[in-house]
Motif scaffolding. Structure first.
Motif, short mmCIF file in Angstrom:
data_model
loop_
_atom_site.label_atom_id
_atom_site.label_comp_id
_atom_site.label_asym_id
_atom_site.label_seq_id
_atom_site.Cartn_x
_atom_site.Cartn_y
_atom_site.Cartn_z
N CYS A 258 6.41 -6.56 7.37
CA CYS A 258 7.19 -5.45 6.84
C CYS A 258 6.35 -4.17 6.90
N HIS A 259 6.89 -3.13 7.54
CA HIS A 259 6.25 -1.82 7.59
C HIS A 259 6.80 -1.01 6.42
N ILE A 260 5.92 -0.53 5.55
CA ILE A 260 6.35 0.12 4.31
C ILE A 260 5.84 1.55 4.28
N SER A 261 6.77 2.49 4.10
CA SER A 261 6.42 3.90 4.00
C SER A 261 6.14 4.27 2.54
N LEU A 262 4.94 4.76 2.29
CA LEU A 262 4.57 5.21 0.96
C LEU A 262 4.72 6.72 0.88
N ALA A 263 4.76 7.25 -0.30
CA ALA A 263 4.81 8.70 -0.49
C ALA A 263 3.58 9.32 0.17
N GLY A 264 3.75 10.49 0.77
CA GLY A 264 2.63 11.17 1.41
C GLY A 264 2.47 10.83 2.87
N GLY A 265 3.42 10.08 3.43
CA GLY A 265 3.37 9.79 4.86
C GLY A 265 2.49 8.63 5.25
N VAL A 266 2.01 7.84 4.30
CA VAL A 266 1.17 6.68 4.60
C VAL A 266 2.06 5.46 4.84
N THR A 267 1.78 4.70 5.90
CA THR A 267 2.52 3.46 6.19
C THR A 267 1.56 2.29 6.14
N VAL A 268 1.95 1.24 5.42
CA VAL A 268 1.12 0.03 5.31
C VAL A 268 1.97 -1.16 5.71
N LYS A 269 1.32 -2.30 5.93
CA LYS A 269 2.01 -3.50 6.37
C LYS A 269 1.75 -4.67 5.41
N GLY A 270 2.75 -5.53 5.30
CA GLY A 270 2.60 -6.72 4.47
C GLY A 270 3.54 -7.81 4.94
N SER A 271 3.39 -8.99 4.36
CA SER A 271 4.24 -10.12 4.72
C SER A 271 5.67 -9.90 4.23
N ALA A 272 6.64 -10.19 5.11
CA ALA A 272 8.05 -10.03 4.76
C ALA A 272 8.69 -11.35 4.35
N SER A 273 7.89 -12.36 4.07
CA SER A 273 8.44 -13.71 3.82
C SER A 273 9.33 -13.78 2.59
N ALA A 323 -4.22 9.06 0.23
CA ALA A 323 -3.78 10.45 0.36
C ALA A 323 -2.54 10.74 -0.48
N ASN A 324 -1.72 9.70 -0.69
CA ASN A 324 -0.49 9.89 -1.46
C ASN A 324 -0.69 9.66 -2.96
N GLU A 325 -1.94 9.58 -3.38
CA GLU A 325 -2.33 9.37 -4.78
C GLU A 325 -2.11 7.95 -5.27
N HIS A 326 -1.66 7.04 -4.41
CA HIS A 326 -1.68 5.62 -4.76
C HIS A 326 -3.14 5.20 -4.97
N LYS A 327 -3.36 4.33 -5.94
CA LYS A 327 -4.73 3.89 -6.24
C LYS A 327 -4.87 2.39 -5.97
N LEU A 328 -6.05 2.00 -5.55
CA LEU A 328 -6.36 0.60 -5.28
C LEU A 328 -7.69 0.26 -5.93
N VAL A 329 -7.81 -1.01 -6.31
CA VAL A 329 -9.09 -1.56 -6.75
C VAL A 329 -9.50 -2.63 -5.75
N VAL A 330 -10.75 -2.56 -5.29
CA VAL A 330 -11.27 -3.50 -4.31
C VAL A 330 -12.46 -4.23 -4.91
N ARG A 331 -12.50 -5.54 -4.75
CA ARG A 331 -13.66 -6.31 -5.23
C ARG A 331 -14.49 -6.70 -4.02
N VAL A 332 -15.74 -6.23 -3.99
CA VAL A 332 -16.61 -6.50 -2.84
C VAL A 332 -17.91 -7.14 -3.31
N ALA A 333 -18.59 -7.80 -2.38
CA ALA A 333 -19.87 -8.44 -2.71
C ALA A 333 -20.91 -7.39 -3.09
N ASN A 334 -21.82 -7.82 -3.93
CA ASN A 334 -22.91 -6.94 -4.33
C ASN A 334 -23.98 -6.98 -3.24
N ASP A 335 -23.79 -6.13 -2.22
CA ASP A 335 -24.77 -6.08 -1.14
C ASP A 335 -25.16 -4.62 -0.88
N GLN A 336 -26.01 -4.43 0.10
CA GLN A 336 -26.54 -3.08 0.34
C GLN A 336 -25.42 -2.10 0.73
#
Length: 362
Positions: A258-273, A323-336
């Motif tokens: 599924c191609h999803i249009s977010l506010a601000g002209g950003v398009t992201v993709k996800g599973s359409a199942s 860019a559209n002010e949507h916010k995300l939190v990402v969990r990443v490994a503690n590396d350099q």
């Protein structure tokens, strides 16, 4: 495994109302298999504890049927159902010693003294409370009292053990230790356990299957990994674990994507199942923090500004703003690489389409 042949308990179209008007449990159908560890998980008021109380015999269904080994048990008294019960507040007799607390359910079953002593000793060994047989509950720690409660539920060798928020009164470290001990006891004894909790981490850690309750019914039931990786509703996805949610308009569905249009002209993709082949007016795209990978910013990656970093020892939480002010939190490994991220800098990020679930927005 032939699950039909292995079914120990069956709820069939069970309803429960306390006032004759509103239903606390709505048409519940649930199979509980012999030897499994099944957790009933849900928020307060979702119906999980009422379901356990009906199984225990402390409440009666308003409608429907509960069977054990194919026989109806709605009219069988609680003490004749062959089920052990563990409560959050332990429910130990304060005037009795540990040994006397364990012997009590055996006395109620008119077991002779010699056999009682053998079973009490076996239960003491099972929960590793050697030397504490003559202590009163007030002389024990919270963890020790919970072990006594567990042993008392198991001492008469029931077919099923019911646990209602049994670790809710314990601190975090002791709670995690008791989770491990309960699971080990389950494995060694092969007894069927039905466990109630509102703690999703506890449910994922301990269970063979988890039934997520929502408004008096089961929203989804499955293995911990199935519920976490493949939730079938937005409610389950948001209730189990941590998530990011992006709301937008579906523009196109092709090849399960599924191609999803977010506010601000950003398009992201996800599973359409979960869209069942149609385009709703809006969707919410749900993606877990650990499924997002930070990359070099490029034309082929999504882009965002790093707004914050939170150091949590084994991993780092990175806060992003699109860019559209949507916010995300990402969990990443503690590396350099993650330690070198700077607030205010632009970073790229990606996710696998299968890890981002698009749900119709109700």
């Amino acid at each position: 495994m032939n699950k039909t042949a292995d079914t120990l308990i069956q709820f069939s179209d069970v309803q429960k109302s306390y006032d004759g008007k509103s239903l606390v449990i709505k048409n519940l159908s649930l199979s509980i298999f012999k030897g499994e560890f099944l957790t009933l998980l849900g928020a307060s008021g979702s119906g999980k504890t009422t379901t356990l109380m009906m199984l225990a015999g402390f409440e009666s269904p308003t409608r429907g049927e509960i069977r054990m080994r194919g026989k109806p048990i709605e009219h069988v008294p609680a003490h004749q159902r062959g089920m052990g019960m563990v409560f959050q507040n332990y429910a130990l007799f304060p005037h009795m010693s540990v040994a006397e607390n364990l012997a009590y359910p055996l006395k109620m079953r008119r077991m002779d003294r010699t056999e009682r002593d053998i079973k009490v000793k076996r239960a003491i060994d099972m929960v590793q409370l050697h030397g504490m047989e003559q202590r009163r509950p007030t002389e024990l720690s919270g963890g020790q009292q919970q072990r006594v409660a567990l042993a008392r539920a198991m001492v008469f060798e029931p077919d099923v053990i019911l646990m209602d928020e049994p670790l809710g009164a314990l601190d975090k470290n002791l709670r995690e230790h008791m989770q491990y001990e309960i699971k080990q006891l389950h494995r060694s004894l092969g007894v069927t356990v039905v466990y109630v909790t509102h703690d999703q981490s506890e449910a994922l850690t301990m269970s063979d299957r988890v039934a997520v309750f929502h408004k008096g019914d089961i929203a989804q039931i499955g293995s911990p990994s199935t519920l976490y990786e493949r939730p079938n509703t937005a409610y389950v996805a948001n209730f189990i674990g941590e998530n990011n949610t992006l709301t937008g308009t579906p523009a196109l569905v092709e090849n399960g994507c599924c191609h999803i249009s977010l506010a601000g002209g950003v398009t992201v993709k996800g599973s359409a199942s979960h869209l069942n082949g149609y385009l709703p007016k809006q969707v919410e795209l749900i993606i877990r923090p650990e499924k997002i990978r930070l990359t070099e910013a490029s034309e082929t990656s999504y882009r965002a500004v790093v707004t914050d970093k939170v150091y949590l020892g084994e991993h780092i939480r990175v806060h992003l703003q699109l860019a559209n002010e949507h916010k995300l939190v990402v969990r990443v490994a503690n590396d350099q690489a993650s330690r070198n991220l700077q607030c205010g800098h632009i970073t790229g990020f990606r996710w696998d389409v299968a890890d981002a679930h698009a749900f119709p927005l109700n």
